[in-house]
Scaffold this active site. Structure first.
Site, mmCIF file in Angstrom:
data_model
loop_
_atom_site.group_PDB
_atom_site.id
_atom_site.type_symbol
_atom_site.label_atom_id
_atom_site.label_comp_id
_atom_site.label_asym_id
_atom_site.label_seq_id
_atom_site.Cartn_x
_atom_site.Cartn_y
_atom_site.Cartn_z
ATOM 1 C CD GLU A 8 -1.914 2.579 -4.531
ATOM 2 O OE1 GLU A 8 -2.493 2.858 -3.476
ATOM 3 O OE2 GLU A 8 -2.171 1.548 -5.173
ATOM 4 C CD GLU A 27 -7.542 -0.041 -7.828
ATOM 5 O OE1 GLU A 27 -7.787 1.113 -7.437
ATOM 6 O OE2 GLU A 27 -6.851 -0.840 -7.167
ATOM 7 C CE LYS A 55 -3.572 -2.914 2.963
ATOM 8 N NZ LYS A 55 -3.876 -2.912 1.516
ATOM 9 N NE ARG A 66 -1.447 0.558 10.948
ATOM 10 C CZ ARG A 66 -2.727 0.460 11.226
ATOM 11 N NH1 ARG A 66 -3.315 -0.703 11.191
ATOM 12 N NH2 ARG A 66 -3.429 1.518 11.535
ATOM 13 C CE LYS A 119 -3.372 -0.901 -6.441
ATOM 14 N NZ LYS A 119 -4.620 -0.613 -5.920
ATOM 15 C CD1 TRP A 167 3.502 7.393 6.386
ATOM 16 C CD2 TRP A 167 2.110 9.086 6.874
ATOM 17 N NE1 TRP A 167 3.035 7.916 5.206
ATOM 18 C CE2 TRP A 167 2.188 8.949 5.465
ATOM 19 C CE3 TRP A 167 1.295 10.085 7.405
ATOM 20 C CZ2 TRP A 167 1.478 9.776 4.599
ATOM 21 C CZ3 TRP A 167 0.589 10.903 6.542
ATOM 22 C CH2 TRP A 167 0.689 10.745 5.147
ATOM 23 C CG ASN A 186 -0.704 5.984 15.916
ATOM 24 O OD1 ASN A 186 0.496 6.231 16.020
ATOM 25 N ND2 ASN A 186 -1.173 4.792 15.605
ATOM 26 N N GLY A 187 -2.168 10.210 15.418
ATOM 27 C CA GLY A 187 -3.200 11.235 15.275
ATOM 28 C C GLY A 187 -2.575 12.615 15.268
ATOM 29 C CB CYS A 221 1.463 6.337 13.391
ATOM 30 S SG CYS A 221 1.926 7.947 12.808
ATOM 31 C CG HIS A 280 -13.786 16.716 -23.991
ATOM 32 N ND1 HIS A 280 -14.381 17.612 -24.836
ATOM 33 C CD2 HIS A 280 -14.519 15.583 -24.053
ATOM 34 C CE1 HIS A 280 -15.465 17.053 -25.376
ATOM 35 N NE2 HIS A 280 -15.559 15.816 -24.923
HETATM 36 C C1 G6P Z 1 -4.709 4.003 1.529
HETATM 37 C C2 G6P Z 1 -4.214 2.681 0.970
HETATM 38 C C3 G6P Z 1 -5.065 2.273 -0.228
HETATM 39 C C4 G6P Z 1 -6.528 2.232 0.166
HETATM 40 C C5 G6P Z 1 -6.995 3.558 0.799
HETATM 41 C C6 G6P Z 1 -8.367 3.408 1.435
HETATM 42 O O1 G6P Z 1 -4.470 5.005 0.614
HETATM 43 O O2 G6P Z 1 -2.865 2.775 0.589
HETATM 44 O O3 G6P Z 1 -4.666 0.995 -0.689
HETATM 45 O O4 G6P Z 1 -7.302 1.969 -0.967
HETATM 46 O O5 G6P Z 1 -6.100 3.939 1.842
HETATM 47 O O6 G6P Z 1 -8.242 2.472 2.486
HETATM 48 P P1 G6P Z 1 -9.428 1.607 3.046
HETATM 49 O O7 G6P Z 1 -8.797 0.783 4.124
HETATM 50 O O8 G6P Z 1 -10.451 2.564 3.569
HETATM 51 O O9 G6P Z 1 -9.961 0.774 1.922
#
Ligand code: G6P
Length: 608
Positions: A487, A480, A603, A27, A484, A73, A99-100, A2, A503
């Site tokens: 996502e 990672e 984000k 975000r 990616k 969100w 927000n929250g 949000c 395994h």
């Molecule tokens: C969200 C974002 C990711 C990020 C994660 C942790 O899931 O989409 O890209 O890695 O949060 O965020 P931070 O700001 O703590 O690195």
């Protein structure tokens, strides 16, 4: 997650708020809305979906001098127009954005319903507007304070009142809020990006702080209603850093920025001639650094993967036992923090709620936590005992790329620093820091080869259920790389330690299974090579990331090969991840996905 934007001043608030909301789009959100005070009423427009849906219902002539806007969100209640914020009180005279999560909303809502109020949404947030109406005593500021006392949970709240149209009330408990100070105008937002085009003078509200924001001044108080004096900070990012330039997506721009962002992460921190590093922001004396016996790393998402790389590097170079934990698990564990432990909270945004709360829990146990963060002035660096800013510049795409490689640099620097206080001699130190300085050029070399990766991506776009395999320092890269891909392309992908496939995961392999092997030329190469043969024997489709030296050997088995430059094997993760970022990007592009704002993701994750 949000986004919040508020404005009061002499200009028309509508375009300022809408533009601010667009700046926060990255975000992640699923609906948006705006409320403004216009003479005798509060006008509210809100709509499910993208901000342009909401913009489309705004009357052309709409204008006002005070307003609040929100991107939602969904947490409580589905994605719909009625659940979008702002929420009005029943009489329409008060409007709020939040927000929250209000944890006691069910009980509050029930009471209000018993008293005759009719709710319009399924959200937890709407109770705030109704409570404000119920508590209103002719003084909105006082009413706001009283209402906060009835709320449990986490929040960043903005509220406006028709009968007192000269100020916005604001409160923070667990969700970021920043005041922007202009000339005869004030801004307030959950992220300074929303108003960077107007002012760089900001005040960060902390948890348990309230502000009354007027056109020409703001008054800040704590929850005990004592006045507090806040420091005004200047933000040094400029608006141009937030533009996409000639790139088709922010993600691609950010991938290509990495030679520069990596350079910024080590700039001024390397002492070449004695092969060591200075990290003044750690706020630790040489004695304290020398006495570190354990390192504990907490993070989420991509930052967690950077932490995993960090753990291998710190153990290898500094010989200090290092553990890494996902912050959302760690925070509820009653963790054991042994004497001599230093912790790192790794976070691009500096606002991830689980990382923040895990950090506070460690501090409550009396230990120090250092931040490795990108967003200057965000909550984690403000509350940490010191740390390293990675200086990647604003990262807009939801999927993190350049922040990850800069976080790796922070760990390389820290491990070299501590290593030099222990087993590493001066010459080894010089070798290490010299290699760190070469990394940007090597990343550039991979980027110069992006066309080749784009071509390979075409074939892999038609596949699904990817396995990413790596050992040692390539295991976090496998995680990672898989993250990616899932996502941004919504294809299923799993990162697995190559030694673990026997395994379980090997059962998945058939002639349609793409398997990405991350196998730089390190001491584990031959082991991973054996795993590659096992996959080949079962017909899997193999793409390998490797060094030139091994291409000949691999080509007989793999379907495709992406070559990366040689480096010290301890730094290989920073190079092997680059082709995987590009591969994910091109696959997602071929699939027509919304790359910068993937569905359901945010984000900055400010709810748990
Ligand atoms: C969200 C974002 C990711 C990020 C994660 C942790 O899931 O989409 O890209 O890695 O949060 O965020 P931070 O700001 O703590 O690195």
């Amino acid at each position: 997650m949000c986004g919040i934007v508020g404005y009061i001043g002499e200009n028309n608030c509508v375009p300022i708020i809408v533009e601010g909301l667009k700046r926060l789009e990255y975000r992640g959100y699923d609906s948006s809305g705006i409320s403004i005070i216009k003479e005798k009423e509060i006008l509210t427009y809100k709509k499910e979906g993208k901000i342009y849906n909401m913009e489309a219902i705004l009357p052309k002539e709409l204008s006002g001098k005070i307003g609040i806007g929100h991107t939602r969100w969904a947490t409580h209640g589905g994605v719909s127009d009625k659940n979008a914020h702002p929420h009005l009180s029943q009489n329409g005279k008060i409007s709020i954005i939040h927000n929250g999560i209000i944890e006691n909303y069910i009980e509050l809502k029930k009471k209000l319903i018993d008293e005759g109020y009719t709710f319009r949404s399924e959200t937890d947030s709407e109770v705030i507007a109704y409570l404000l109406e119920k508590n209103y005593n002719g003084n909105f500021e006082e009413t706001f304070y009283k209402t906060l006392q009835q709320l449990e949970g986490a929040y960043g709240i903005l509220a406006i009142c028709l009968s007192e149209p000269d100020y916005i009330m604001v409160a923070r408990k667990g969700s970021p809020l920043i005041i922007g100070i202009g000339e005869n105008e004030m801004f307030v937002a959950s992220d300074a990006n929303a108003f960077l085009g107007y002012t760089k003078q900001v005040v960060y509200l902390e948890d348990y702080e309230i502000a009354k924001i007027e056109k020409k001044q703001y008054i800040t108080k704590n929850f005990r209603l004592e006045s507090i004096q806040k420091k005004v900070n200047t933000i040094d990012w400029d608006q141009t850093a937030l533009d996409k330039g000639d790139f088709s997506h922010y993600m691609l721009k950010e991938i290509f920025e990495q030679p520069e962002s990596i350079r910024r992460a080590f700039a001024g921190r390397i002492i070449q001639n004695i092969g060591t590093v200075k990290l003044g922001g750690l706020n630790l004396t040489p004695q304290e650094l020398f006495n570190i016996e354990r390192v504990n790393i907490i993070a989420c998402g991509t930052s967690y993967h950077a932490g995993l790389v960090g753990s291998y590097v710190i153990e290898e170079l500094a010989r200090v036992a290092t553990r890494v934990e996902i912050a959302s698990e760690f925070r509820y564990k009653n963790p054991i923090i042994e004497k001599g432990t230093i912790s790192f909270a790794v976070s691009q945004s500096g606002e991830t709620i689980d990382t923040l709360f895990a950090m506070r829990e460690i501090q409550r146990k009396g230990a120090k936590v250092l931040g490795i963060c990108n967003v200057v002035g965000s909550t984690i660096p403000r509350e940490s005992n010191g740390g390293v800013y990675v200086h990647s510049g604003p990262e807009v795409a939801v999927a993190s790329t350049k922040a990850f490689t800069s976080q790796l640099i922070a760990f390389y620097l820290f491990a070299t620093l501590i290593g030099r206080m222990r087993d590493l001699g001066q010459f080894r130190g010089i070798e290490l820091v010299s290699e760190i300085e070469m990394l940007p050029n090597k990343v550039q070399e991979i980027l110069n080869n992006s066309k080749y990766i784009e071509n390979i991506a075409e074939k892999y776009t038609k596949l699904d259920n990817f396995l990413f395999l790596g050992r040692g320092l390539s295991y976090p890269v496998a995680l990672e790389g898989a993250l990616k891909l899932k996502e941004i392309s919504y294809l299923h992908a799993e990162g697995v330690p190559a030694g673990e496939i026997k395994h379980g995961p090997i059962a998945l392999i058939d002639k349609k299974t793409p398997v990405i092997f991350i196998m730089p030329d390190d001491h584990l190469f031959e082991k991973t090579f054996s795993n590659m043969q096992e996959v080949r024997a079962r017909g899997g489709i193999i793409l390998s990331i490797c060094n030139e030296k091994n291409v000949k050997k691999i080509k007989g088995i793999a379907d495709d090969v992406i070559v990366i430059p040689e480096t010290e094997s301890i730094f290989s993760s920073l190079l092997t991840i680059i082709p995987l970022q590009l591969l994910s990007y091109y696959i997602a592009k071929n699939l027509g996905c919304d790359i910068d704002k993937p569905r359901n993701l945010a984000k900055s994750v400010t709810v748990e």
